[in-house]
Design an enzyme around this catalytic site. Structure first.
Site, PDB file in Angstrom:
ATOM      1  N   ARG A  42      -2.046 -10.099  12.966  1.00  0.00           N
ATOM      2  CA  ARG A  42      -2.300  -8.783  12.360  1.00  0.00           C
ATOM      3  C   ARG A  42      -3.206  -8.915  11.136  1.00  0.00           C
ATOM      4  O   ARG A  42      -4.115  -8.103  10.925  1.00  0.00           O
ATOM      5  CB  ARG A  42      -0.970  -8.132  11.946  1.00  0.00           C
ATOM      6  CG  ARG A  42      -0.150  -7.617  13.109  1.00  0.00           C
ATOM      7  CD  ARG A  42       1.249  -7.222  12.659  1.00  0.00           C
ATOM      8  NE  ARG A  42       1.244  -6.040  11.803  1.00  0.00           N
ATOM      9  CZ  ARG A  42       2.249  -5.718  11.003  1.00  0.00           C
ATOM     10  NH1 ARG A  42       3.312  -6.504  10.919  1.00  0.00           N
ATOM     11  NH2 ARG A  42       2.189  -4.622  10.271  1.00  0.00           N
TER      12      ARG A  42
ATOM     13  N   ARG B 155      12.161  -8.719  14.031  1.00  0.00           N
ATOM     14  CA  ARG B 155      11.305  -7.930  14.912  1.00  0.00           C
ATOM     15  C   ARG B 155      10.080  -8.749  15.296  1.00  0.00           C
ATOM     16  O   ARG B 155       9.608  -9.572  14.522  1.00  0.00           O
ATOM     17  CB  ARG B 155      10.849  -6.645  14.218  1.00  0.00           C
ATOM     18  CG  ARG B 155      11.955  -5.704  13.824  1.00  0.00           C
ATOM     19  CD  ARG B 155      11.390  -4.426  13.245  1.00  0.00           C
ATOM     20  NE  ARG B 155      10.252  -4.662  12.346  1.00  0.00           N
ATOM     21  CZ  ARG B 155       9.526  -3.709  11.782  1.00  0.00           C
ATOM     22  NH1 ARG B 155       9.802  -2.457  12.019  1.00  0.00           N
ATOM     23  NH2 ARG B 155       8.533  -4.000  10.984  1.00  0.00           N
TER      24      ARG B 155
ATOM     25  N   ARG C 180     -11.589   2.829   8.751  1.00  0.00           N
ATOM     26  CA  ARG C 180     -11.290   1.434   9.094  1.00  0.00           C
ATOM     27  C   ARG C 180     -12.495   0.706   9.653  1.00  0.00           C
ATOM     28  O   ARG C 180     -12.438  -0.497   9.875  1.00  0.00           O
ATOM     29  CB  ARG C 180     -10.145   1.374  10.109  1.00  0.00           C
ATOM     30  CG  ARG C 180      -8.796   1.617   9.454  1.00  0.00           C
ATOM     31  CD  ARG C 180      -7.659   1.228  10.350  1.00  0.00           C
ATOM     32  NE  ARG C 180      -6.382   1.346   9.655  1.00  0.00           N
ATOM     33  CZ  ARG C 180      -5.206   1.293  10.252  1.00  0.00           C
ATOM     34  NH1 ARG C 180      -5.153   1.129  11.551  1.00  0.00           N
ATOM     35  NH2 ARG C 180      -4.086   1.400   9.566  1.00  0.00           N
TER      36      ARG C 180
ATOM     37  N   LYS D 230       0.824  -1.218   0.000  1.00  0.00           N
ATOM     38  CA  LYS D 230       0.000   0.000   0.000  1.00  0.00           C
ATOM     39  C   LYS D 230       0.857   1.267   0.000  1.00  0.00           C
ATOM     40  O   LYS D 230       0.528   2.241  -0.685  1.00  0.00           O
ATOM     41  CB  LYS D 230      -0.944  -0.019   1.209  1.00  0.00           C
ATOM     42  CG  LYS D 230      -2.002   1.057   1.219  1.00  0.00           C
ATOM     43  CD  LYS D 230      -3.189   0.642   2.077  1.00  0.00           C
ATOM     44  CE  LYS D 230      -2.798   0.326   3.503  1.00  0.00           C
ATOM     45  NZ  LYS D 230      -2.606   1.530   4.321  1.00  0.00           N
TER      46      LYS D 230
ATOM     47  N   ARG E 273      11.694 -10.795   6.450  1.00  0.00           N
ATOM     48  CA  ARG E 273      12.429  -9.564   6.771  1.00  0.00           C
ATOM     49  C   ARG E 273      13.206  -9.724   8.083  1.00  0.00           C
ATOM     50  O   ARG E 273      12.643 -10.078   9.111  1.00  0.00           O
ATOM     51  CB  ARG E 273      11.428  -8.403   6.864  1.00  0.00           C
ATOM     52  CG  ARG E 273      12.065  -7.039   7.013  1.00  0.00           C
ATOM     53  CD  ARG E 273      11.064  -5.949   6.708  1.00  0.00           C
ATOM     54  NE  ARG E 273       9.858  -6.021   7.533  1.00  0.00           N
ATOM     55  CZ  ARG E 273       8.780  -5.276   7.322  1.00  0.00           C
ATOM     56  NH1 ARG E 273       8.747  -4.428   6.320  1.00  0.00           N
ATOM     57  NH2 ARG E 273       7.721  -5.396   8.122  1.00  0.00           N
TER      58      ARG E 273
END
Length: 243
Positions: free
Chosen positions: A187, A176, A93, A19, A127
C-alpha cells in the site's frame, strides 16, 4: 471590516500518516469544510447514484476508478462549497486530477504529511482486533493484557496470525489483511508511486508545505501555526495547547 479571502487547501499523506486525525483538528480549529473522496464515494455507492454505480463497477473488478469519474464526483460537490473555506482529502491523487481541479478552483496550499514509511509500518502492523466485538488493540499504545505469539508452523496450519487475547472474552486476536506487514508495504509503495508526481506538481507551483515527523502530536503544532497565519481559530480557546 475586511473579509479575509477564502482558503482552499489539500491535505496529502500516506495511509497511517495521521491524516484523519490532523484533518479533524483542522476542521475543529479553523471551521473548514472537509471533503473526503473516500467518504463521498461510499455515500454515492450507498445511495446508488449514477456516479456511485459506475464507481462500484470498477471497484468490483479490482480496477482504479478513472480520473474523469473521480474529478466529476469531486467538482460537483465543490460547487456547493463556493462560499466556504475547504479542505480536500484523498483528491487529487493523480496529476490529471490536479490539472482538472486547477481549471475549476484556485488551490492556495497543499499540506503534506511527511511521515517515514518505517514509522507507518510499525504503527499499522501493531494493530490487532477482536473480530466478534470489533475491539481494536495496538501493541505499542494500547496492548492487550495478555500477549502470545503462535509458533510459525501453527500460523501456517491455521492460516491466521494471532497476537494476544481479548481482555474481555479471552478469545484470540487477529490481524486484518490490510494490517499485515506485506500488505502495508504494498500500500505504501502504491501511494508513493501514485502521489509523488502530484507532490512534485504542487511543489513546482510553490504550493506544497511539508510537515515532517514521526508523531502526529508533534507535527500538529506546526500545521496549526501555519494555518493560523491564514485563518482565525474558531474553536473555544480554553486549552493551552490546541488539540
Amino acid at each position: 471590516m475586511v473579509v479575509p479571502p477564502l482558503l482552499r487547501a489539500v491535505i496529502m499523506g500516506p495511509p497511517g500518516s495521521g491524516k484523519g486525525t490532523v484533518s479533524a483538528r483542522i476542521i475543529k480549529h479553523f471551521g473548514m469544510k472537509h471533503l473526503s473522496s473516500g467518504d463521498l464515494l461510499r455515500d454515492n455507492m450507498q445511495k446508488k447514484t449514477e456516479v456511485g454505480i459506475l464507481a462500484k463497477s470498477y471497484i468490483d473488478q479490482g480496477q482504479l476508478i478513472p480520473d474523469d469519474i473521480m474529478t466529476q464526483l469531486m467538482l460537483n460537490e465543490l460547487k456547493g462549497l463556493d462560499r466556504y473555506n475547504w479542505l480536500l482529502d484523498g483528491f487529487p491523487r493523480t496529476v490529471a486530477q490536479a490539472e482538472a481541479l486547477d481549471k475549476e478552483c484556485h488551490i492556495d496550499t497543499v499540506i503534506d504529511l511527511d511521515v517515514p514509511f518505517e514509522t507507518i509500518k510499525c504503527r499499522l502492523t501493531a494493530r490487532w482486533i477482536h473480530p466478534a466485538s470489533g475491539r481494536v488493540y495496538n501493541l505499542e499504545f494500547s496492548p492487550p493484557k495478555v500477549q502470545t505469539v503462535l509458533p510459525e508452523s501453527q500460523e501456517l496450519t491455521f492460516k491466521i496470525r494471532t497476537q494476544g487475547i481479548d481482555d474481555v472474552t479471552g478469545e484470540p486476536l487477529v490481524q486484518r489483511d490490510d494490517d499485515k506487514p506485506e500488505t502495508v508495504s504494498k500500500r505504501l509503495q502504491a501511494y508513493d508511486a501514485q502521489t509523488k508526481p502530484v507532490l512534485e506538481y504542487y511543489r513546482k507551483k510553490g504550493l506544497l508545505k511539508s510537515f515532517s515527523g514521526t508523531e502526529t502530536n508533534k507535527i500538529w503544532p506546526h500545521i496549526y501555526a501555519f494555518l493560523q497565519t491564514r485563518l482565525p481559530d474558531v474553536s473555544q480557546k480554553d486549552a493551552a495547547i490546541p488539540r
